[in-house]
Design a protein around this motif. Structure first.
Motif, PDB file in Angstrom:
ATOM      1  N   GLU A  64      50.420  44.024  41.611  1.00  0.00           N
ATOM      2  CA  GLU A  64      50.904  44.581  40.239  1.00  0.00           C
ATOM      3  C   GLU A  64      49.661  43.748  39.233  1.00  0.00           C
ATOM      4  O   GLU A  64      49.239  44.502  38.306  1.00  0.00           O
ATOM      5  CB  GLU A  64      52.221  44.005  39.908  1.00  0.00           C
ATOM      6  CG  GLU A  64      53.251  44.440  40.663  1.00  0.00           C
ATOM      7  CD  GLU A  64      54.536  44.034  40.404  1.00  0.00           C
ATOM      8  OE1 GLU A  64      55.356  44.275  39.451  1.00  0.00           O
ATOM      9  OE2 GLU A  64      55.051  43.052  41.166  1.00  0.00           O
ATOM     10  N   LEU A  65      49.377  42.740  39.693  1.00  0.00           N
ATOM     11  CA  LEU A  65      48.193  42.155  38.879  1.00  0.00           C
ATOM     12  C   LEU A  65      46.919  42.790  38.890  1.00  0.00           C
ATOM     13  O   LEU A  65      46.287  42.903  37.738  1.00  0.00           O
ATOM     14  CB  LEU A  65      48.206  40.573  39.082  1.00  0.00           C
ATOM     15  CG  LEU A  65      47.328  39.555  38.346  1.00  0.00           C
ATOM     16  CD1 LEU A  65      48.028  39.627  37.092  1.00  0.00           C
ATOM     17  CD2 LEU A  65      47.405  38.204  38.829  1.00  0.00           C
ATOM     18  N   ALA A  66      46.519  43.252  40.260  1.00  0.00           N
ATOM     19  CA  ALA A  66      45.355  43.629  40.343  1.00  0.00           C
ATOM     20  C   ALA A  66      45.284  45.065  39.434  1.00  0.00           C
ATOM     21  O   ALA A  66      44.420  45.538  38.882  1.00  0.00           O
ATOM     22  CB  ALA A  66      45.094  44.266  41.817  1.00  0.00           C
ATOM     23  N   GLU A  67      46.649  45.785  39.517  1.00  0.00           N
ATOM     24  CA  GLU A  67      46.608  47.119  38.829  1.00  0.00           C
ATOM     25  C   GLU A  67      46.486  47.112  37.382  1.00  0.00           C
ATOM     26  O   GLU A  67      45.845  47.694  36.455  1.00  0.00           O
ATOM     27  CB  GLU A  67      48.034  47.803  39.183  1.00  0.00           C
ATOM     28  CG  GLU A  67      48.011  48.506  40.418  1.00  0.00           C
ATOM     29  CD  GLU A  67      46.914  49.670  40.567  1.00  0.00           C
ATOM     30  OE1 GLU A  67      46.582  50.494  39.588  1.00  0.00           O
ATOM     31  OE2 GLU A  67      46.310  49.973  41.718  1.00  0.00           O
ATOM     32  N   GLN A  68      46.962  45.940  36.681  1.00  0.00           N
ATOM     33  CA  GLN A  68      47.203  45.588  35.304  1.00  0.00           C
ATOM     34  C   GLN A  68      45.712  45.201  35.142  1.00  0.00           C
ATOM     35  O   GLN A  68      45.209  45.680  33.976  1.00  0.00           O
ATOM     36  CB  GLN A  68      48.127  44.330  35.127  1.00  0.00           C
ATOM     37  CG  GLN A  68      48.226  44.049  33.525  1.00  0.00           C
ATOM     38  CD  GLN A  68      48.932  45.379  32.700  1.00  0.00           C
ATOM     39  OE1 GLN A  68      49.653  45.841  33.118  1.00  0.00           O
ATOM     40  NE2 GLN A  68      48.384  45.563  31.843  1.00  0.00           N
ATOM     41  N   ILE A  69      44.936  44.427  35.721  1.00  0.00           N
ATOM     42  CA  ILE A  69      43.563  44.145  35.315  1.00  0.00           C
ATOM     43  C   ILE A  69      42.789  45.194  35.467  1.00  0.00           C
ATOM     44  O   ILE A  69      41.694  45.499  34.635  1.00  0.00           O
ATOM     45  CB  ILE A  69      43.139  42.868  36.322  1.00  0.00           C
ATOM     46  CG1 ILE A  69      43.776  41.711  35.888  1.00  0.00           C
ATOM     47  CG2 ILE A  69      41.717  42.715  36.386  1.00  0.00           C
ATOM     48  CD1 ILE A  69      43.654  40.582  36.958  1.00  0.00           C
TER      49      ILE A  69
END
Length: 108
Positions: A64-69
């Protein structure tokens, strides 16, 4: 931050989990808040580690964090500690607690 979409690169792993669907608006907001704090650190290469007990949701949070970044226009390399372990198919060849080879596989 820009609105262009960058690449998310994933390392070759013995096991891949898809990015989960958003669990709740609160979780989505938390992931965005963490991503914003990471992005505020600068445009250079950044390394982010996620730690926690087994089955705590580290992999899902990392996805999720990778997608948001990524949505902010930054390229991401998504790696897992599993990428640095010995392959699962060789699990019987070493002591899973110490990492030492078992006596039957140790060269003479």
């Amino acid at each position: 931050m820009t609105s262009r979409r960058a690449d998310v690169h994933t390392s070759v792993s013995t096991w891949q989990q898809p990015c989960p669907a958003p669990a709740s608006p609160e979780r989505t907001a938390l992931v965005k808040q963490v991503a914003d704090r990471i992005l505020a650190l600068g445009d250079g290469r950044l390394r982010v580690g996620i730690d926690g007990p087994t089955a705590a949701g580290k992999t899902s949070f990392g996805h999720e964090l990778a997608e948001q970044i990524n949505r902010a226009g930054r390229s991401v390399l998504r790696a897992s500690l599993d990428d640095f372990k010995k392959p699962w198919r060789d699990r019987h060849l070493y002591d899973r607690e110490s990492g030492d080879e078992t006596p039957s596989t140790t060269p003479p």
